[in-house]
Scaffold this motif. Structure first.
Motif: not given
Length: 291
Positions: A144-162
């Motif tokens: 859960f902790t690792a997923a929280l960190i990764l979710s923030v890290m991948i936000l820019p990629t998904i937001i930009s391409v979407s």
């Protein structure tokens, strides 16, 4: 005219050489990784290597299955958190937000993509791990902790391409829907989102590749226990962290097994990129998705 043709010739050939060089570099890296991994596959067996449940180099056990499951768990949970937030943010920025808000949000999102992994990991170690430990029990080092960190890290990629996919939807679609009496939300839900869906799928796949390949931040918050996690609050070790943790002292077959782990990771990421390219080539990004 002749000078222009000569310049175009050199530019074209230069780009061609650059493309070929990039391909050669990729295949050289792949050949090196595979050649170093072959002794482990020959000694331990490739399928045994993939399906083995025990990673104990001192005992000659090199099963990476728990780490494959750990990587999948962490990645999927991070997507569950990040994808809805990313899509809502992309739709808001492209379809709803005033220009002033867009000018504010865009650099913030770009800043998120530029923050080093170690900073995310340090934040997770000092802030998130104690919070998770206090409210959910355990050590705080978990999926859960690792997923929280990764979710923030991948936000820019998904937001930009979407956002690019939504922006590529022809304006005539919006005008036609609004002209037929649809509300703005109905237009977004039934016209714009389905049209941009292939591009959004590509964004999610690229986010998966970013998440599954992350190392440093995950090392600092995941717990790094080579076992199949019993819950999202259990510690876990991913494929990337396994390589980073043990490569410094690995020798002989252990060394080759770590390269075997890299081969498995390479196959997973390559498959994700192939799926992303297939979606782009078959459906395109934009209006074709609604037809």
């Amino acid at each position: 005219m002749e000078t222009k043709n000569i310049n175009e010739f050199f530019i074209e050939k230069g780009l061609f050489i650059t493309a070929i060089f990039s391909i050669l570099v990729i295949f050289t890296i792949l050949a090196f990784i595979v050649s170093e991994a072959i002794p482990a596959f020959q000694s331990y067996g490739f399928f045994h290597f993939l399906t083995g449940s025990t990673w104990a180099p001192n005992e000659g056990q090199f099963g990476v299955f728990p780490m494959i499951i750990g990587s999948i768990f962490v990645t999927l949970l991070s997507l569950v958190i990040a994808v809805p937030l990313s899509l809502l943010c992309a739709i808001f920025m492209e379809e709803i937000a005033p220009d002033k808000i867009k000018l504010l949000l865009k650099p913030v999102i770009q800043t998120l993509s530029g923050i080093p992994s170690v900073v995310y990991g340090f934040f997770g170690l000092t802030v998130l791990v104690p919070v998770v430990r206090q409210h959910f029990g355990g050590t705080g080092f978990s999926v859960f902790t690792a997923a929280l960190i990764l979710s923030v890290m991948i936000l820019p990629t998904i937001i930009s391409v979407s956002q690019d996919a939504i922006k590529a939807v022809p304006g005539e679609y919006r005008e036609a829907a609004l002209g037929l009496g649809s509300t703005h939300w109905q237009t977004i839900r039934h016209i714009i989102f389905p049209s941009a869906l292939p591009g959004i799928i590509t964004a999610v796949i690229l986010g998966i590749g970013r998440a599954i390949g992350e190392t440093l931040a995950v090392i600092m918050v995941a717990g790094n226990v080579a076992q199949i996690p019993g819950s999202i609050f259990a510690p876990v070790r991913t494929l990337t962290t396994n390589i980073a943790l043990e490569m410094g002292y690995a020798t002989n077959l252990h060394y080759n097994a770590l390269f075997g782990t890299a081969v498995v990771l390479f196959i997973i990421i390559a498959a994700l990129l192939l799926v992303a390219n297939h979606v782009q080539n078959k459906y395109g990004i934009g209006a074709e998705g609604i037809e």
